[in-house]
Design an enzyme around this catalytic site. Structure first.
Site, mmCIF file in Angstrom:
data_model
loop_
_atom_site.group_PDB
_atom_site.id
_atom_site.type_symbol
_atom_site.label_atom_id
_atom_site.label_comp_id
_atom_site.label_asym_id
_atom_site.label_seq_id
_atom_site.Cartn_x
_atom_site.Cartn_y
_atom_site.Cartn_z
ATOM 1 N N HIS A 213 0.851 -1.121 -0.017
ATOM 2 C CA HIS A 213 -0.013 0.091 0.065
ATOM 3 C C HIS A 213 0.811 1.261 -0.089
ATOM 4 O O HIS A 213 2.191 1.041 0.103
ATOM 5 C CB HIS A 213 -1.012 -0.053 1.384
ATOM 6 C CG HIS A 213 -0.160 0.096 2.532
ATOM 7 N ND1 HIS A 213 0.642 -0.690 3.255
ATOM 8 C CD2 HIS A 213 -0.026 1.320 3.278
ATOM 9 C CE1 HIS A 213 1.342 -0.230 4.265
ATOM 10 N NE2 HIS A 213 0.888 0.926 4.314
ATOM 11 N N ASP A 215 0.825 5.192 1.789
ATOM 12 C CA ASP A 215 0.216 5.931 3.118
ATOM 13 C C ASP A 215 -0.598 7.087 2.527
ATOM 14 O O ASP A 215 -0.103 7.944 1.668
ATOM 15 C CB ASP A 215 1.244 6.290 3.945
ATOM 16 C CG ASP A 215 1.658 5.188 4.623
ATOM 17 O OD1 ASP A 215 1.215 4.003 4.522
ATOM 18 O OD2 ASP A 215 2.962 5.176 5.244
ATOM 19 N N HIS A 270 4.685 0.141 -0.217
ATOM 20 C CA HIS A 270 5.592 -0.619 0.510
ATOM 21 C C HIS A 270 4.631 -1.631 1.305
ATOM 22 O O HIS A 270 3.749 -1.717 1.096
ATOM 23 C CB HIS A 270 6.143 0.367 1.587
ATOM 24 C CG HIS A 270 5.128 1.178 2.600
ATOM 25 N ND1 HIS A 270 4.753 2.218 2.148
ATOM 26 C CD2 HIS A 270 4.932 0.929 3.716
ATOM 27 C CE1 HIS A 270 3.929 2.771 2.856
ATOM 28 N NE2 HIS A 270 3.975 2.053 3.998
ATOM 29 N N ARG A 281 8.683 -8.384 15.065
ATOM 30 C CA ARG A 281 9.272 -7.128 14.670
ATOM 31 C C ARG A 281 8.241 -5.954 15.207
ATOM 32 O O ARG A 281 7.126 -6.414 15.456
ATOM 33 C CB ARG A 281 9.122 -7.083 13.249
ATOM 34 C CG ARG A 281 9.294 -5.685 12.559
ATOM 35 C CD ARG A 281 9.072 -5.673 10.899
ATOM 36 N NE ARG A 281 8.767 -4.469 10.563
ATOM 37 C CZ ARG A 281 9.799 -3.606 10.014
ATOM 38 N NH1 ARG A 281 11.044 -3.914 10.091
ATOM 39 N NH2 ARG A 281 9.348 -2.223 9.542
HETATM 40 C C1 GA4 Z 1 -2.354 2.921 5.541
HETATM 41 C C2 GA4 Z 1 -1.659 3.774 6.646
HETATM 42 C C3 GA4 Z 1 -2.039 3.985 8.014
HETATM 43 O O1 GA4 Z 1 -1.521 2.450 8.456
HETATM 44 C C4 GA4 Z 1 -3.701 3.781 8.215
HETATM 45 C C5 GA4 Z 1 -4.064 2.614 7.394
HETATM 46 C C6 GA4 Z 1 -5.721 2.474 7.569
HETATM 47 C C7 GA4 Z 1 -6.080 1.149 8.667
HETATM 48 O O2 GA4 Z 1 -5.114 0.314 8.802
HETATM 49 O O3 GA4 Z 1 -6.947 1.585 9.314
HETATM 50 C C8 GA4 Z 1 -5.871 1.814 6.182
HETATM 51 C C9 GA4 Z 1 -4.653 2.074 5.209
HETATM 52 C C10 GA4 Z 1 -3.910 3.107 5.990
HETATM 53 C C11 GA4 Z 1 -4.906 2.827 3.889
HETATM 54 C C12 GA4 Z 1 -6.611 2.337 3.151
HETATM 55 C C13 GA4 Z 1 -7.609 1.875 4.276
HETATM 56 C C14 GA4 Z 1 -7.290 2.675 5.464
HETATM 57 C C15 GA4 Z 1 -6.574 0.482 5.910
HETATM 58 C C16 GA4 Z 1 -7.125 0.509 4.637
HETATM 59 C C17 GA4 Z 1 -7.670 -0.440 3.985
HETATM 60 C C18 GA4 Z 1 -3.880 3.737 9.562
HETATM 61 C C19 GA4 Z 1 -4.089 4.734 7.062
HETATM 62 O O4 GA4 Z 1 -4.422 6.170 7.719
HETATM 63 O O5 GA4 Z 1 -4.308 4.279 6.053
#
Ligand code: GA4
Length: 339
Positions: A213, A215, A270, A281
């Site tokens: 994904h 961020d 990443h 980890r």
């Molecule tokens: C990716 C970055 C952060 O960890 C996060 C993630 C969020 C989650 O885990 O709830 C998301 C992911 C993240 C992107 C798309 C959506 C939202 C899971 C998901 C499938 C906390 C964020 O802000 O976006």
């Protein structure tokens, strides 16, 4: 000049290259800002050394994280479920993604940390102090990097990026990720469906700790213990393992910064693979985000007749809402592209 790491990465199309390393103690500010821009254009990712964050701040925070994950599941669940803040295990987001991890997501404002600390720690005051100190330190680091980026991009308002995350209404978050060691690696080697490098993170037995994904936020500051697992995707699609370095930080460009710079800086794809080593980890990740009502339109300096705006204007709140309707691996920014 971007300093290559000692063991070069070889990619199909590129020559020997390394993950860029930026030395923040470099007194030549214009050189430093040019290096950071170069790393963010090419990789959307770099390692930062001589960052000035005291070791004690990092270690105190790490102890708080390890103490929490060492608790019995039933106790950890008191801090959950993560919707989206709090403790979560294996489930990621709202669309059925899963990974081999447990995590704790927190809002970064001191009040909300204090409110949650009773369910997280047996010493809530100690927990709140450790987390607040860490957040203050990584936020300053993120702001310093963003100011250098603005300088390197020759943007007139040098605080244009950092102002978003300094705002009291900033939607920044902090996340602890805990990846338990994977017990029997042989299982994956013998079952074709469970290939170690599968991208299918719906497979419960996959080696994926946290699937591929980018961020959504502006800038991510990641620190992990000395257990590896993080990989970044290069432009040509090659996955490159990032050697862990507990004393340094890794910086990632998020989608919002890609939009603000009209695609000049790129958010990095990443993922984290689960490990077969005995030690888990643990990463501590700060996601610097704007306030919900902030517009993420490309900066005027980034738009020209030759380089028209790539994205429709959107607020961070709109982007975030849309992000939660996507699967983890989706390219979220594509939904906001102008054809
Ligand atoms: C990716 C970055 C952060 O960890 C996060 C993630 C969020 C989650 O885990 O709830 C998301 C992911 C993240 C992107 C798309 C959506 C939202 C899971 C998901 C499938 C906390 C964020 O802000 O976006």
């Amino acid at each position: 000049m971007v300093v290559p790491t000692p063991s070069p990465i070889r990619s199909k199309k590129t020559m020997a290259i390394g993950i860029p390393t930026i030395d923040l103690s470099n007194y030549n500010r214009s050189k430093l800002s040019a290096q950071i821009v170069e790393a963010c254009e090419e990789y959307g990712f770099f390692k930062v050394v001589n960052h000035g964050i005291p070791k004690a701040v990092i270690e105190t925070m790490e102890t708080q994280g390890s103490d929490f994950f060492a608790k019995p599941t039933i106790e950890k669940q008191r801090a959950g479920p993560a919707c989206p803040f709090g403790y979560g295990c294996k489930n990621i987001g709202r669309k059925g993604d899963t990974g081999e991890l447990e995590y704790l997501i927190l809002q970064t404002n001191p009040q909300s940390i204090s409110d949650r600390s009773n369910d997280i720690s047996d010493d809530p005051t100690k927990f709140s102090c450790a987390v607040n100190d860490y957040i203050e330190a990584v936020k300053e680091l993120a702001c310093e990097i963003l100011d250098l980026l603005a300088e390197g991009l020759w943007v007139s308002d040098k605080s244009v990026f950092s102002r978003f995350i300094r705002d009291v209404q900033s939607d920044s978050i902090l996340r602890f990720n805990h990846y338990p060691p994977v017990k029997d690696i042989k299982d994956w080697e013998t079952t074709p469906k469970q290939h170690p490098f599968t991208n299918n993170n719906n497979n419960n037995h996959s080696r994926i700790g946290f699937g591929e994904h980018s961020d959504p936020q502006i800038l991510t500051i990641l620190r992990s213990n000395n257990v590896g697992g993080l990989q970044i995707s290069l432009r040509d699609g090659l996955w490159v393992p990032v050697a862990p370095d507990p004393n340094q930080f890794f910086v990632m460009v998020g989608d919002a910064l890609q939009a603000l710079t009209n695609g000049r800086l790129v958010s990095v794809k990443h993922r984290a693979l689960a490990n077969s080593v005995v030690k888990p980890r643990m990463s501590m990740v700060y996601f610097g985000a704007p306030p919900l009502n902030a517009w993420m339109s490309p900066l005027p300096e980034m738009v020209s007749p030759e380089k028209p705006s790539l994205y429709k204007p959107f607020t961070w709140g709109e982007y975030k809402k849309a992000a939660y309707t996507t699967r983890l691996g989706d390219s979220r920014l594509d939904h906001f592209k102008i054809n």
